[in-house]
Scaffold this motif. Sequence first.
Motif, short mmCIF file in Angstrom:
data_model
loop_
_atom_site.label_atom_id
_atom_site.label_comp_id
_atom_site.label_asym_id
_atom_site.label_seq_id
_atom_site.Cartn_x
_atom_site.Cartn_y
_atom_site.Cartn_z
N HIS A 105 2.09 -9.17 2.22
CA HIS A 105 1.43 -7.94 2.66
C HIS A 105 1.83 -6.77 1.74
N PHE B 129 5.73 -1.16 8.51
CA PHE B 129 6.37 -2.17 9.34
C PHE B 129 7.86 -1.90 9.24
N LEU C 136 1.39 -8.97 12.62
CA LEU C 136 2.48 -8.93 11.64
C LEU C 136 3.79 -9.46 12.22
#
Length: 289
Positions: free
Chosen positions: A115, A94, A274
């Motif tokens: 996460h 990410f 996300l």
Amino acid sequence: MDLDLRKVRYFVAVADELHFGRAAERLHIAQPVLSRQIRALEDELGVQLFVRTKRATELTSAGRQLLDDARSLLASADATRRRVAQAARGPKTFTIGFMPGLTVTAAVRAFGAVHPDVGIELIRTTWDDQVDVLHDGRVDVSVVRLPIDQSGLTVRPLFDEPRVAMLPVGHRLAGKPVVDITDLAGEHLLQDPDAVPEWRDIAVELRTRTAQPVPAMRSVEEKLEHVAAGRGVSIVPLSVATFYQRSDVAMVRVESLAPNTVCLAWIAARRSRLLPEFADLAQQVPWTP
């Protein structure tokens, strides 16, 4: 008719270089091959894109229009490839973009705690590319400073912060606790006046059409070098002024300046869970301008 993206990439290279030989070298192909590809593109579009003489290669009006559209078209195609590949691999990374002066540590830690299996990458952006990095797929989400072109984006506000003037340390106003924007009317602004809308109403050089050119600057550090050298003043968010403090540049609070709004932005069409999760966490953690 579908555009061949390879030919479009070739066209952009020639348009950038305005020289078929240099463009061919840049693309690592033979010049005759490049010339044939450009002619094929012109035939497909039914227009002439370049005017070639013995002395120069120039874009036609149709060529200039294609160049305006081509960069975003290619960036969009590249971004699509990245996103499809990432979707196939799963959400293993990410990537977060952030502007100078902003510290994203609290949000990153909060996201990482939820996460731990997702790798987090960070990219520092600039005024010029803070939105481009979203459209071309380099980042998943970006902490941006308004104003931006919000087309195709989801934007969530995080906080507002004051803007201040950066002056040479020997400036007549340096050391004052606060000044009014009109006190700076005679100064040269080292940035696009559109970035400081209040400037347009009071700037002497804009009213008298004696505006000096603004040097090309790619970073805050370069901007502050020009300020320190006495070439002008700059208006920046408080967090930028605080982060980049130096002894030869003074920071002065300015009245009558609207605050700078910091937001979170991502591509609205993205479906990754996300993105809203990170946004929710980012809105909950403290931000220190």
